[in-house]
Scaffold this active site. Structure first.
Site, PDB file in Angstrom:
ATOM      1  N   ASP A 105       0.853  -1.172   0.000  1.00 20.51           N
ATOM      2  CA  ASP A 105       0.000   0.000   0.000  1.00 20.51           C
ATOM      3  C   ASP A 105       0.897   1.232   0.000  1.00 20.51           C
ATOM      4  OD1 ASP A 105       1.027  -0.011   2.544  1.00 20.51           O
ATOM      5  OD2 ASP A 105      -0.878  -0.281   3.571  1.00 20.51           O
ATOM      6  N   SER A 112      -5.567 -13.062   4.195  1.00 19.24           N
ATOM      7  CA  SER A 112      -4.889 -12.235   3.202  1.00 19.24           C
ATOM      8  C   SER A 112      -4.708 -10.821   3.738  1.00 19.24           C
ATOM      9  CB  SER A 112      -5.689 -12.223   1.896  1.00 19.24           C
ATOM     10  OG  SER A 112      -6.980 -11.661   2.118  1.00 19.24           O
ATOM     11  N   TYR A 113      -4.075  -9.981   2.957  1.00 15.21           N
ATOM     12  CA  TYR A 113      -3.759  -8.617   3.394  1.00 15.21           C
ATOM     13  C   TYR A 113      -5.044  -7.894   3.804  1.00 15.21           C
ATOM     14  CZ  TYR A 113      -1.372  -4.126   3.476  1.00 15.21           C
ATOM     15  OH  TYR A 113      -0.832  -2.934   3.871  1.00 15.21           O
ATOM     16  N   PRO A 114      -5.090  -7.360   5.040  1.00 15.87           N
ATOM     17  CA  PRO A 114      -6.369  -6.848   5.568  1.00 15.87           C
ATOM     18  C   PRO A 114      -6.692  -5.410   5.180  1.00 15.87           C
ATOM     19  CG  PRO A 114      -4.710  -6.790   7.285  1.00 15.87           C
ATOM     20  CD  PRO A 114      -4.046  -7.381   6.083  1.00 15.87           C
ATOM     21  N   SER A 154      -0.168 -10.563  -1.631  1.00 18.35           N
ATOM     22  CA  SER A 154      -1.419 -10.323  -0.914  1.00 18.35           C
ATOM     23  C   SER A 154      -1.636 -11.291   0.235  1.00 18.35           C
ATOM     24  CB  SER A 154      -2.611 -10.418  -1.882  1.00 18.35           C
ATOM     25  OG  SER A 154      -2.536  -9.415  -2.859  1.00 18.35           O
TER      26      SER A 154
END
Length: 855
Positions: free
Chosen positions: A120, A341-343, A157
């Site tokens: 991100d 997975s990526y939150p 991810s």
């Protein structure tokens, strides 16, 4: 052939170990590093087709943070307006962690750097921070893009072996634009937030004595978040309840009672409602009810969209009663453990490449989820998300990536959040639920009544435990069937009086939705902004997890609205977020966005400062002003009028004529009857601390000198004007008498300085002019008291009469048993041992003092 040297840097130590384990297939060695938290995992493998020695380590989140340069940190000497144009710098976020030195050392001689950070904007920003730490240690100047790149970025991810290997085989480059957008937001929030916070904190603290808040903060995101809560409070307070009536017929059939409501709906006139009920009751013995119509409809309830961050925060708050801030922390922990997975994602649609079967197979490996997944497969569900979601392309929706047995996770919160994510995943792939509605219409006289019952014919996604509460609203096992033209004999008519209800206070789930809708914060920062307004005591959290504004929060919101409504409006912040997004996409320059946004808020700050007095009338309704509190105490050095002593949580002296406030230390105060400070003409006062030691201070000198120190009662800081030997210029000041009563260095201060290596000089023991039987240190809390049962008087010898061993000034004392004055050294002679009430501290510093003097 020389092997390549590759350094992989992850965002957290747990992720570093997971990556090392996946890439080395479990054959890696671990060693300690300069920082104990970030270990190094080493193994040999291939990188870009060549054999390489690979090291995997991590940082601890952000390496650097923004702060003002040193000259802008003094609240009193710097005008808050200057902060909009102040210089800022990047400082090490946690100097104790030694991350910078750790990265510098581990990067020595490396050929390639691989940044394994969260995918991100924050991750891109941390990547740039890591590059700045290692650029001078790499074998060559780091190249961040192109065919000759030596710095790469891993995009992933989930922390499964498959995802990690895929990311390693498809490395990309650092996105400088996204990293810059994070710096843009940080600089704007720092300057705007600190400027407004400093100004209004000082203004309100110096004006209202009963304001307990130490920090009256403002934030470009925090304040609009508060605005949503107070706006809902306004809706509630403006709501005027109305009384209405419902005509109800209770029908009894098959030993069950059903309630039928008049087709008139809500009747707001009592006379009309009473007339209908009286007419029905007057002829109830002669008429029957008749079923004149039966309507059957089918309602399809669509399955939920795949789970993104905002929906996770809303669902967890609503169903699990866990705060968004805590949910974000738990989700991050589950991600680092490789369970989900990526939150942090905005996607609500599975990408075409998403392997649903692989996730189901992972869940089937556990005894907890095996029967649930087996039942899921047997129903032949569509295994794809419904239409309407959005694939943002950054990360897929939040899903489980590995099964976990019930009871195996860290605590109950982790268990509940994990189960919620699994249930949402299965529900998003299930079939829609189907509800059959049957509405009956009955005629009694000339009045029509209706009754509706529902039946869940296809449970679909509602079968999963996180959504079973929906099923309770369906009358699945209490079906009462009526036929067309049935005659109803057993019924009673009644009138129900009710009132319209106001809207409820915003729940955390409602607030998250509003913030997302208006573009306040990001999916990562929304929980922090909500937590901030709770911690600042602007809102309080009810037992139902609803946000109720406090008096302070309401007054601030009203004041902002009165001066400049845009300070609490989400429009301005939403516009800033759009510009930051343009920086992230490379459409606009970062510097121009910072200058533009700061110019907007600078103009608002100037206007706010000029009109802040309009908020006084609001605050005076709740908080007590300094004008109405306190008692006349000491004289002001400017106007020579009495200042008021306000003994609250923060002691203060307030001059009504000068409208000035002077901060004082914690303790009790006594007036010195006319003695004034030579430097500023303020009347001196005696301060008695909690341990009972009296000291003379000038309120003005103390307030000026303690503005940039966090004053603690057990420490006596230098630079307080008349309390310093070298700075007092008044030979008539009574403090001179205290200086002349000095004995020698305080041994306790000497010991503390040796242990803590403090740069402050040790304090000096003096014989108190107020009570000659007490000895104090002018810096620490040390004191000695002579026994009043045996000692009549104690005094000091001449300045030239000093101890030959430690060079301290000698004392004389006169006891009750003898009128002869005996003299000696407080530190060296046993004469004073028998007459001191406290001899343990004296013995404690005796050796240390002599050691210090003989060096």
């Amino acid at each position: 052939m020389i092997m390549l040297q590759v350094l992989i840097v992850a965002e957290k130590p747990s992720i570093a170990e997971t990556v090392a384990n996946a890439l080395s297939q479990g054959s890696y060695c671990t060693r300690a590093a300069r920082t104990s938290a970030c270990r190094v995992h080493e193994f040999q493998s291939y990188f870009r087709g060549q054999k390489a020695n690979i090291k995997v380590t991590s940082v601890l989140g952000h390496v650097y943070g923004f702060d003002f340069t040193k000259e802008y940190n003094d609240w009193n000497s710097v005008d808050a307006e200057e902060l909009f144009f102040a210089g800022i710098r990047k400082v090490v976020a946690d100097s104790s962690s030694k991350v910078v030195k750790h990265l510098t050392k581990e990067a020595t001689g490396i050929d390639y750097l691989v940044l394994w950070l969260d995918c991100d904007r924050e991750g891109e920003n941390i990547a740039c921070e890591v590059i700045s730490c290692v650029k001078d240690s790499m074998r060559s100047v780091p190249v961040i893009s192109g065919n000759r790149a030596t710095v790469f970025r891993a995009k992933f991810s989930a922390l499964t072996t498959r995802d990690i290997c895929r990311a390693m085989n498809s490395l990309t480059f650092v996105d400088i634009n996204q990293a810059s957008s994070v710096d843009v937001r940080a600089e704007i929030d720092l300057k705007v937030g600190v400027a407004f916070t400093r100004f209004q904190t000082q203004y309100f603290r110096d004006k209202f004595s009963s304001l307990d808040s130490k920090l009256v903060s403002y934030g470009p995101c925090q304040t609009p978040t508060l605005g949503f809560c107070v706006a809902r409070l306004d809706e509630i307070s403006k709501f005027s309840p109305e009384t209405f009536f419902l005509i109800v017929v209770n029908v009894r059939k098959d030993n069950r009672t059903t309630s039928w409501y008049s087709c008139r709906g809500k009747i707001f006139e009592r006379q009309v409602a009473n007339a209908v009920v009286e007419r029905l009751n007057s002829c109830s013995n002669g008429i029957l009810g008749k079923i004149i119509d039966i309507t059957t409809t089918t309602e399809r309830r669509k399955r939920p969209l795949p789970l993104n961050t905002v929906e996770l925060l809303k669902l967890a708050s609503k169903k699990l009663k866990i705060s968004p801030h805590q949910v974000a922390s738990v989700a991050e922990s589950l991600y680092t453990q490789g369970l989900i997975s990526y939150p942090r994602t905005e996607s609500s649609k599975y990408p075409p490449s998403f392997d649903i079967e692989a996730v189901l197979s992972e869940l089937e490996r556990t005894s907890t989820w095996f029967p649930i997944v087996k039942n899921f497969r047997e129903r032949n569900y569509p295994n794809k998300s419904r239409q309407g979601g959005v694939d943002k392309g950054d990360h897929p929706p939040i899903t489980p990536v590995r099964g976990a047995e019930r009871g195996s996770l860290r605590n109950a919160e982790h268990e509940r959040v994990y189960e919620l994510i699994v249930n949402c995943f299965l529900a998003s792939l299930s079939e829609d639920a189907v509800v059959t509605n049957q509405q009956y219409c009955m005629l009694i006289g000339r009045e029509k009544f209706f009754f509706c019952q529902r039946k869940l014919t296809v449970p679909g996604w509602l079968e999963f435990s996180s959504f079973t509460h929906y099923m309770e609203s369906f009358n699945m096992n209490s079906q009462i069937l009526f036929e067309q033209n049935d005659l109803i004999e057993d019924f009673t008519v009644s009138l129900e009086e009710m009132q319209t209800e106001p809207p409820k206070y915003l729940s955390e789930s409602d607030l998250v939705g509003l913030m997302e809708k208006h573009g306040i914060g990001t999916d990562a920062s929304i929980p922090t902004h909500i937590n901030n307004i709770i911690m600042r005591d602007y809102v309080r959290l009810s037992s139902e997890r609803r946000l109720i504004p406090t008096q302070l929060g309401i007054l601030l919101y009203r004041g902002y609205q009165k001066i400049d409504p845009q300070l609490v409006s989400p429009v301005v912040r939403s516009h800033i977020e759009q510009e930051i997004s343009q920086v992230a996409s490379g459409q606009v320059d970062a510097i121009s966005v910072v200058e533009h946004c700061l110019k907007i808020f600078w103009k608002k700050f100037v206007y706010f400062r000029e009109h802040i007095e309009t908020m006084d009338t609001l605050f005076e309704t709740v908080f007590t002003t300094l004008h109405s509190r306190g008692k006349n105490f000491s004289l002001c050095g400017r106007c020579n009028r009495y200042m008021k002593l306000i003994e609250e949580k923060q002691n203060r002296l307030f001059c009504m004529n000068c409208n000035d406030t002077l901060r004082l230390p914690t303790g009790k105060f006594h007036i010195m009857n006319g003695y004034k400070c030579q430097g500023d003409a303020f009347e001196l006062v005696t301060w008695v601390s909690s341990w009972g030691r009296p000291l003379l201070i000038c309120p003005k000198c103390f307030s000026d000198s303690s503005s940039n120190t966090n004053f603690k009662e057990l420490e006596w800081y230098p630079g307080m004007g008349c309390t310093e030997l070298s700075m007092c210029r008044s030979f008539s000041c009574p403090w001179r008498q205290w200086h002349q009563c000095t004995i020698g260095l305080c041994g306790q201060c000497v010991q503390q300085a040796e242990v803590s290596k403090s740069p402050l000089s040790p304090g000096v023991l003096f014989l108190s002019p107020l009570d000659s039987l007490q000895i104090y240190c002018n810096r620490c809390s040390f004191c000695l008291k002579f026994s009043r049962d045996s000692v009549v008087q104690v005094g000091l010898e001449e300045q030239t009469e000093k101890c030959n061993v430690c060079h301290s000034r000698k004392l004389w004392l006169e006891t009750l048993t003898s009128n002869i004055k005996q003299k000696g050294c407080l530190y060296c002679d046993s004469l004073f041992l028998v007459v001191l009430k406290r001899d343990m501290p004296r013995r404690a510093f005796h050796v240390s003092y002599r050691k210090r003097r003989t060096k």
